[in-house]
Design a protein around this motif. Structure first.
Motif, PDB file in Angstrom:
ATOM      1  N   UNK A   1      13.086  -1.761   5.669  1.00 13.50           N
ATOM      2  CA  UNK A   1      13.953  -0.569   5.932  1.00 13.50           C
ATOM      3  C   UNK A   1      14.938  -0.265   6.248  1.00 13.50           C
ATOM      4  N   UNK A   2      15.473  -1.052   6.790  1.00 15.06           N
ATOM      5  CA  UNK A   2      17.070  -1.435   7.404  1.00 15.06           C
ATOM      6  C   UNK A   2      18.158  -1.344   6.351  1.00 15.06           C
ATOM      7  N   UNK A   3      17.502  -2.418   5.295  1.00 14.88           N
ATOM      8  CA  UNK A   3      18.462  -2.261   4.688  1.00 14.88           C
ATOM      9  C   UNK A   3      18.368  -1.101   3.415  1.00 14.88           C
ATOM     10  N   UNK A   4      17.347  -0.434   2.960  1.00 14.03           N
ATOM     11  CA  UNK A   4      17.538   1.072   2.498  1.00 14.03           C
ATOM     12  C   UNK A   4      18.264   1.623   2.751  1.00 14.03           C
ATOM     13  N   UNK A   5      18.183   1.790   4.090  1.00 13.06           N
ATOM     14  CA  UNK A   5      18.910   2.884   4.939  1.00 13.06           C
ATOM     15  C   UNK A   5      19.972   2.257   5.244  1.00 13.06           C
ATOM     16  N   UNK A   6      20.707   1.267   4.765  1.00 12.17           N
ATOM     17  CA  UNK A   6      22.361   1.061   5.178  1.00 12.17           C
ATOM     18  C   UNK A   6      22.822   1.320   3.662  1.00 12.17           C
ATOM     19  N   UNK A   7      21.897   1.018   2.295  1.00 11.63           N
ATOM     20  CA  UNK A   7      22.273   1.037   1.316  1.00 11.63           C
ATOM     21  C   UNK A   7      23.082   2.618   0.822  1.00 11.63           C
ATOM     22  N   UNK A   8      20.706   3.782   1.340  1.00 13.56           N
ATOM     23  CA  UNK A   8      21.680   4.733   1.746  1.00 13.56           C
ATOM     24  C   UNK A   8      22.428   5.069   1.609  1.00 13.56           C
ATOM     25  N   UNK A   9      23.048   5.102   3.251  1.00 13.99           N
ATOM     26  CA  UNK A   9      23.703   5.762   3.588  1.00 13.99           C
ATOM     27  C   UNK A   9      25.350   5.524   2.919  1.00 13.99           C
ATOM     28  N   UNK A  10      25.649   4.533   2.446  1.00 14.64           N
ATOM     29  CA  UNK A  10      26.129   3.796   1.556  1.00 14.64           C
ATOM     30  C   UNK A  10      26.996   4.489   0.742  1.00 14.64           C
ATOM     31  N   UNK A  11      26.154   4.436  -0.150  1.00 12.68           N
ATOM     32  CA  UNK A  11      25.748   5.657  -1.789  1.00 12.68           C
ATOM     33  C   UNK A  11      26.129   6.977  -1.391  1.00 12.68           C
ATOM     34  N   UNK A  12      25.446   7.512  -0.063  1.00 14.69           N
ATOM     35  CA  UNK A  12      25.671   9.154  -0.813  1.00 14.69           C
ATOM     36  C   UNK A  12      27.040   9.135   0.130  1.00 14.69           C
ATOM     37  N   UNK A  13      27.454   8.427   1.148  1.00 11.66           N
ATOM     38  CA  UNK A  13      29.101   8.566   1.744  1.00 11.66           C
ATOM     39  C   UNK A  13      29.769   8.172   0.883  1.00 11.66           C
TER      40      UNK A  13
ATOM     41  N   UNK B   1       0.629  -1.056   0.151  1.00 15.26           N
ATOM     42  CA  UNK B   1       0.158   0.190   0.451  1.00 15.26           C
ATOM     43  C   UNK B   1       1.351   1.505   0.260  1.00 15.26           C
ATOM     44  N   UNK B   2       0.045   2.618  -0.298  1.00 12.41           N
ATOM     45  CA  UNK B   2       0.994   3.451   0.000  1.00 12.41           C
ATOM     46  C   UNK B   2       1.487   4.122   0.765  1.00 12.41           C
ATOM     47  N   UNK B   3       0.403   3.955   1.618  1.00  9.93           N
ATOM     48  CA  UNK B   3       1.403   4.270   3.092  1.00  9.93           C
ATOM     49  C   UNK B   3       2.695   4.079   3.561  1.00  9.93           C
ATOM     50  N   UNK B   4       2.842   2.350   2.887  1.00 12.52           N
ATOM     51  CA  UNK B   4       3.677   1.749   3.780  1.00 12.52           C
ATOM     52  C   UNK B   4       5.365   2.399   2.993  1.00 12.52           C
ATOM     53  N   UNK B   5       4.776   2.379   1.019  1.00 14.80           N
ATOM     54  CA  UNK B   5       5.321   2.389   0.601  1.00 14.80           C
ATOM     55  C   UNK B   5       6.154   4.331   0.919  1.00 14.80           C
ATOM     56  N   UNK B   6       5.332   5.043   0.655  1.00 13.94           N
ATOM     57  CA  UNK B   6       5.634   5.799   1.835  1.00 13.94           C
ATOM     58  C   UNK B   6       7.000   6.245   3.113  1.00 13.94           C
ATOM     59  N   UNK B   7       6.284   5.302   3.895  1.00  7.97           N
ATOM     60  CA  UNK B   7       7.017   5.100   5.415  1.00  7.97           C
ATOM     61  C   UNK B   7       8.828   4.543   5.005  1.00  7.97           C
ATOM     62  N   UNK B   8       8.670   3.942   3.690  1.00  6.46           N
ATOM     63  CA  UNK B   8      10.136   3.842   3.594  1.00  6.46           C
ATOM     64  C   UNK B   8      10.822   4.713   2.275  1.00  6.46           C
ATOM     65  N   UNK B   9       9.966   5.186   1.484  1.00  9.13           N
ATOM     66  CA  UNK B   9      10.535   6.442   1.033  1.00  9.13           C
ATOM     67  C   UNK B   9      11.302   7.913   2.123  1.00  9.13           C
ATOM     68  N   UNK B  10      10.478   7.862   3.655  1.00  6.02           N
ATOM     69  CA  UNK B  10      11.196   8.830   4.034  1.00  6.02           C
ATOM     70  C   UNK B  10      12.246   8.221   4.835  1.00  6.02           C
ATOM     71  N   UNK B  11      12.234   6.860   4.660  1.00  6.72           N
ATOM     72  CA  UNK B  11      13.826   6.308   5.611  1.00  6.72           C
ATOM     73  C   UNK B  11      14.574   6.700   4.326  1.00  6.72           C
ATOM     74  N   UNK B  12      14.719   6.854   3.268  1.00  2.00           N
ATOM     75  CA  UNK B  12      15.932   7.241   1.824  1.00  2.00           C
ATOM     76  C   UNK B  12      16.071   8.104   1.825  1.00  2.00           C
ATOM     77  N   UNK B  13      14.896   9.781   2.214  1.00  3.50           N
ATOM     78  CA  UNK B  13      15.036  11.044   1.567  1.00  3.50           C
ATOM     79  C   UNK B  13      15.626  11.100   3.472  1.00  3.50           C
ATOM     80  N   UNK B  14      15.636  11.001   5.236  1.00  5.16           N
ATOM     81  CA  UNK B  14      16.526  10.923   5.850  1.00  5.16           C
ATOM     82  C   UNK B  14      17.823  10.311   5.151  1.00  5.16           C
ATOM     83  N   UNK B  15      18.420   9.650   4.839  1.00  2.00           N
ATOM     84  CA  UNK B  15      19.836   9.010   4.220  1.00  2.00           C
ATOM     85  C   UNK B  15      20.099   9.890   3.933  1.00  2.00           C
ATOM     86  N   UNK B  16      19.666  10.486   2.910  1.00  2.00           N
ATOM     87  CA  UNK B  16      20.356  11.895   1.418  1.00  2.00           C
ATOM     88  C   UNK B  16      20.164  12.745   1.888  1.00  2.00           C
ATOM     89  N   UNK B  17      18.999  13.358   3.128  1.00  2.00           N
ATOM     90  CA  UNK B  17      19.696  15.087   3.502  1.00  2.00           C
ATOM     91  C   UNK B  17      20.127  14.754   4.339  1.00  2.00           C
TER      92      UNK B  17
END
Length: 213
Positions: A92-104, A16-32
Protein backbone atom coordinates in the motif's frame (compact mmCIF):
# COMPACT_ATOMS: atom_id res chain seq x y z
CA UNK A 1 7.93 -22.53 9.20
CA UNK A 2 7.33 -18.80 9.68
CA UNK A 3 7.96 -18.06 6.00
CA UNK A 4 5.67 -20.95 4.99
CA UNK A 5 2.85 -19.68 7.15
CA UNK A 6 3.34 -16.13 5.87
CA UNK A 7 2.92 -17.32 2.28
CA UNK A 8 -0.13 -19.38 3.25
CA UNK A 9 -1.65 -16.46 5.14
CA UNK A 10 -1.16 -14.07 2.22
CA UNK A 11 -2.78 -16.59 -0.15
CA UNK A 12 -5.90 -16.84 2.04
CA UNK A 13 -6.75 -13.13 2.21
CA UNK A 14 -4.52 -10.92 0.08
CA UNK A 15 -5.93 -11.79 -3.40
CA UNK A 16 -9.54 -11.17 -2.30
CA UNK A 17 -11.71 -8.36 -3.67
CA UNK A 18 -11.91 -6.57 -0.30
CA UNK A 19 -8.13 -6.34 -0.09
CA UNK A 20 -7.71 -5.18 -3.67
CA UNK A 21 -10.42 -2.54 -3.23
CA UNK A 22 -8.58 -1.02 -0.27
CA UNK A 23 -5.44 -0.78 -2.38
CA UNK A 24 -7.50 0.85 -5.13
CA UNK A 25 -8.75 3.35 -2.55
CA UNK A 26 -5.15 4.36 -1.83
CA UNK A 27 -4.58 4.95 -5.54
CA UNK A 28 -7.78 7.01 -5.86
CA UNK A 29 -6.81 9.20 -2.89
CA UNK A 30 -3.43 9.86 -4.50
CA UNK A 31 -5.11 10.81 -7.79
CA UNK A 32 -7.88 13.00 -6.39
CA UNK A 33 -6.13 14.81 -3.55
CA UNK A 34 -3.16 16.86 -4.77
CA UNK A 35 -1.66 17.23 -1.28
CA UNK A 36 1.63 15.26 -1.12
CA UNK A 37 1.51 12.56 1.52
CA UNK A 38 -2.26 12.07 1.63
CA UNK A 39 -2.05 8.77 -0.23
CA UNK A 40 0.58 7.60 2.27
CA UNK A 41 -1.74 8.53 5.13
CA UNK A 42 -4.52 6.60 3.39
CA UNK A 43 -2.20 3.58 3.09
CA UNK A 44 -1.64 3.55 6.85
CA UNK A 45 -5.36 3.99 7.54
CA UNK A 46 -6.44 1.06 5.36
CA UNK A 47 -3.59 -1.04 6.77
CA UNK A 48 -5.01 -0.45 10.23
CA UNK A 49 -8.49 -1.49 9.10
CA UNK A 50 -7.12 -4.58 7.32
CA UNK A 51 -5.55 -6.03 10.48
CA UNK A 52 -8.83 -7.76 11.33
CA UNK A 53 -9.29 -9.28 7.84
CA UNK A 54 -7.18 -12.45 8.24
CA UNK A 55 -8.76 -13.13 11.64
CA UNK A 56 -12.21 -12.92 10.05
CA UNK A 57 -11.02 -15.39 7.43
CA UNK A 58 -9.81 -17.72 10.18
CA UNK A 59 -13.26 -17.85 11.74
CA UNK A 60 -15.15 -18.24 8.47
CA UNK A 61 -12.89 -21.04 7.23
CA UNK A 62 -12.33 -22.61 10.68
CA UNK A 63 -8.63 -22.09 10.08
CA UNK A 64 -8.03 -21.18 13.72
CA UNK A 65 -9.03 -24.73 14.66
CA UNK A 66 -6.69 -26.08 11.97
CA UNK A 67 -3.79 -24.13 13.47
CA UNK A 68 -4.51 -25.82 16.80
CA UNK A 69 -4.24 -29.39 15.48
CA UNK A 70 -1.36 -28.95 13.06
CA UNK A 71 2.23 -29.36 14.30
CA UNK A 72 2.61 -25.61 14.05
CA UNK A 73 4.07 -23.47 16.80
CA UNK A 74 1.82 -20.67 18.02
CA UNK A 75 4.79 -18.35 17.77
CA UNK A 76 5.11 -19.13 14.05
CA UNK A 77 1.43 -18.28 13.50
CA UNK A 78 1.77 -14.91 15.22
CA UNK A 79 5.01 -13.86 13.55
CA UNK A 80 3.86 -15.14 10.16
CA UNK A 81 0.64 -13.17 10.36
CA UNK A 82 2.45 -10.01 11.45
CA UNK A 83 4.77 -10.38 8.47
CA UNK A 84 1.83 -10.83 6.08
CA UNK A 85 0.21 -7.67 7.43
CA UNK A 86 3.50 -5.79 7.06
CA UNK A 87 3.70 -6.99 3.45
CA UNK A 88 0.23 -5.52 2.85
CA UNK A 89 1.30 -2.19 4.33
CA UNK A 90 4.49 -2.10 2.24
CA UNK A 91 2.48 -2.76 -0.93
CA UNK A 92 0.00 0.00 0.00
CA UNK A 93 2.82 2.42 0.86
CA UNK A 94 4.66 1.65 -2.39
CA UNK A 95 1.47 2.28 -4.38
CA UNK A 96 0.90 5.52 -2.50
CA UNK A 97 4.42 6.72 -3.26
CA UNK A 98 4.21 5.79 -6.93
CA UNK A 99 0.85 7.53 -7.39
CA UNK A 100 2.01 10.62 -5.52
CA UNK A 101 5.13 11.00 -7.66
CA UNK A 102 3.29 10.18 -10.90
CA UNK A 103 0.51 12.69 -10.26
CA UNK A 104 2.99 15.40 -9.28
CA UNK A 105 4.83 14.86 -12.57
CA UNK A 106 1.57 14.81 -14.55
CA UNK A 107 0.40 18.08 -12.99
CA UNK A 108 3.81 19.68 -13.23
CA UNK A 109 3.82 20.25 -9.49
CA UNK A 110 6.91 20.34 -7.35
CA UNK A 111 7.01 19.14 -3.78
CA UNK A 112 9.77 18.65 -1.27
CA UNK A 113 10.77 14.98 -0.83
CA UNK A 114 11.00 15.72 2.89
CA UNK A 115 7.20 15.91 3.04
CA UNK A 116 6.93 12.39 1.66
CA UNK A 117 9.54 11.14 4.15
CA UNK A 118 7.65 12.66 7.06
CA UNK A 119 4.40 11.18 5.79
CA UNK A 120 5.96 7.72 5.59
CA UNK A 121 7.42 8.05 9.09
CA UNK A 122 4.07 9.15 10.53
CA UNK A 123 2.26 6.39 8.63
CA UNK A 124 4.63 3.71 9.92
CA UNK A 125 4.25 5.01 13.47
CA UNK A 126 0.47 4.69 13.09
CA UNK A 127 0.85 1.14 11.76
CA UNK A 128 2.91 0.35 14.86
CA UNK A 129 0.18 1.80 17.08
CA UNK A 130 -2.39 -0.33 15.26
CA UNK A 131 -0.33 -3.47 15.75
CA UNK A 132 0.19 -2.80 19.46
CA UNK A 133 -3.52 -2.20 20.06
CA UNK A 134 -5.19 -4.71 17.76
CA UNK A 135 -3.01 -7.80 17.45
CA UNK A 136 -3.09 -8.90 21.11
CA UNK A 137 -6.89 -8.62 21.20
CA UNK A 138 -7.50 -10.52 17.96
CA UNK A 139 -5.04 -13.27 18.86
CA UNK A 140 -6.55 -13.65 22.33
CA UNK A 141 -10.31 -13.54 21.64
CA UNK A 142 -10.64 -13.69 17.84
CA UNK A 143 -12.50 -11.50 15.40
CA UNK A 144 -16.12 -11.94 16.54
CA UNK A 145 -15.57 -10.68 20.07
CA UNK A 146 -12.86 -8.21 19.19
CA UNK A 147 -14.05 -6.71 15.89
CA UNK A 148 -14.63 -3.27 17.38
CA UNK A 149 -10.87 -3.06 17.89
CA UNK A 150 -10.61 -2.47 14.14
CA UNK A 151 -11.45 1.17 14.82
CA UNK A 152 -9.42 1.56 18.02
CA UNK A 153 -6.25 3.10 16.49
CA UNK A 154 -8.22 5.78 14.62
CA UNK A 155 -10.28 6.55 17.73
CA UNK A 156 -7.19 6.75 19.92
CA UNK A 157 -5.46 9.12 17.49
CA UNK A 158 -8.59 11.26 17.16
CA UNK A 159 -8.98 11.31 20.95
CA UNK A 160 -5.40 12.43 21.47
CA UNK A 161 -5.86 15.16 18.86
CA UNK A 162 -9.04 16.33 20.55
CA UNK A 163 -7.37 16.42 23.97
CA UNK A 164 -4.42 18.36 22.58
CA UNK A 165 -6.75 20.86 20.92
CA UNK A 166 -8.89 21.23 24.04
CA UNK A 167 -5.80 21.86 26.14
CA UNK A 168 -4.47 24.38 23.64
CA UNK A 169 -1.43 22.24 22.95
CA UNK A 170 -1.70 21.85 19.18
CA UNK A 171 0.07 25.09 18.30
CA UNK A 172 2.88 24.70 20.86
CA UNK A 173 3.41 21.11 19.74
CA UNK A 174 3.51 22.19 16.09
CA UNK A 175 6.04 24.90 16.88
CA UNK A 176 8.17 22.46 18.85
CA UNK A 177 8.05 19.86 16.06
CA UNK A 178 9.07 22.48 13.50
CA UNK A 179 12.35 22.96 15.34
CA UNK A 180 13.28 19.27 15.35
CA UNK A 181 15.76 18.20 12.63
CA UNK A 182 14.24 16.16 9.82
CA UNK A 183 16.39 13.12 10.57
CA UNK A 184 15.10 12.91 14.13
CA UNK A 185 11.49 13.26 13.02
CA UNK A 186 11.75 10.55 10.36
CA UNK A 187 13.89 8.26 12.51
CA UNK A 188 11.59 8.73 15.48
CA UNK A 189 8.51 7.85 13.43
CA UNK A 190 10.02 4.64 12.09
CA UNK A 191 11.36 3.76 15.54
CA UNK A 192 7.92 4.18 17.10
CA UNK A 193 6.42 2.00 14.39
CA UNK A 194 9.00 -0.73 14.94
CA UNK A 195 8.46 -0.61 18.70
CA UNK A 196 4.69 -0.87 18.27
CA UNK A 197 4.94 -3.85 15.91
CA UNK A 198 7.44 -5.59 18.19
CA UNK A 199 5.37 -4.97 21.31
CA UNK A 200 2.20 -6.18 19.61
CA UNK A 201 3.97 -9.32 18.38
CA UNK A 202 5.55 -10.22 21.71
CA UNK A 203 2.29 -9.68 23.61
CA UNK A 204 0.33 -11.64 21.02
CA UNK A 205 2.67 -14.64 21.28
CA UNK A 206 2.15 -14.80 25.03
CA UNK A 207 -1.62 -14.45 24.80
CA UNK A 208 -2.05 -16.82 21.86
CA UNK A 209 -0.11 -19.59 23.58
CA UNK A 210 -2.72 -19.72 26.35
CA UNK A 211 -5.74 -19.55 24.04
CA UNK A 212 -7.83 -22.66 23.49
CA UNK A 213 -8.53 -23.34 19.83
Amino acid sequence: MIATFTRFDLMTWFPRKQTLLTLLFVVVVGMILPVPGMAVVAASAVSSLMVSTPFLGDERGRLDILYGVLPLARRSVVIGRVLSLVVYYLVAAALATAVTVAMAMARGDQFAPEILLIAHAAAFAFVGLSAALQLPVFFRIGYSRGRLMSYAPVLVLAGLGWLAQSAGMLEPLSDAAAGIPLGYVVGGGFLLGAIGITAGTVTSVRLYRSREL
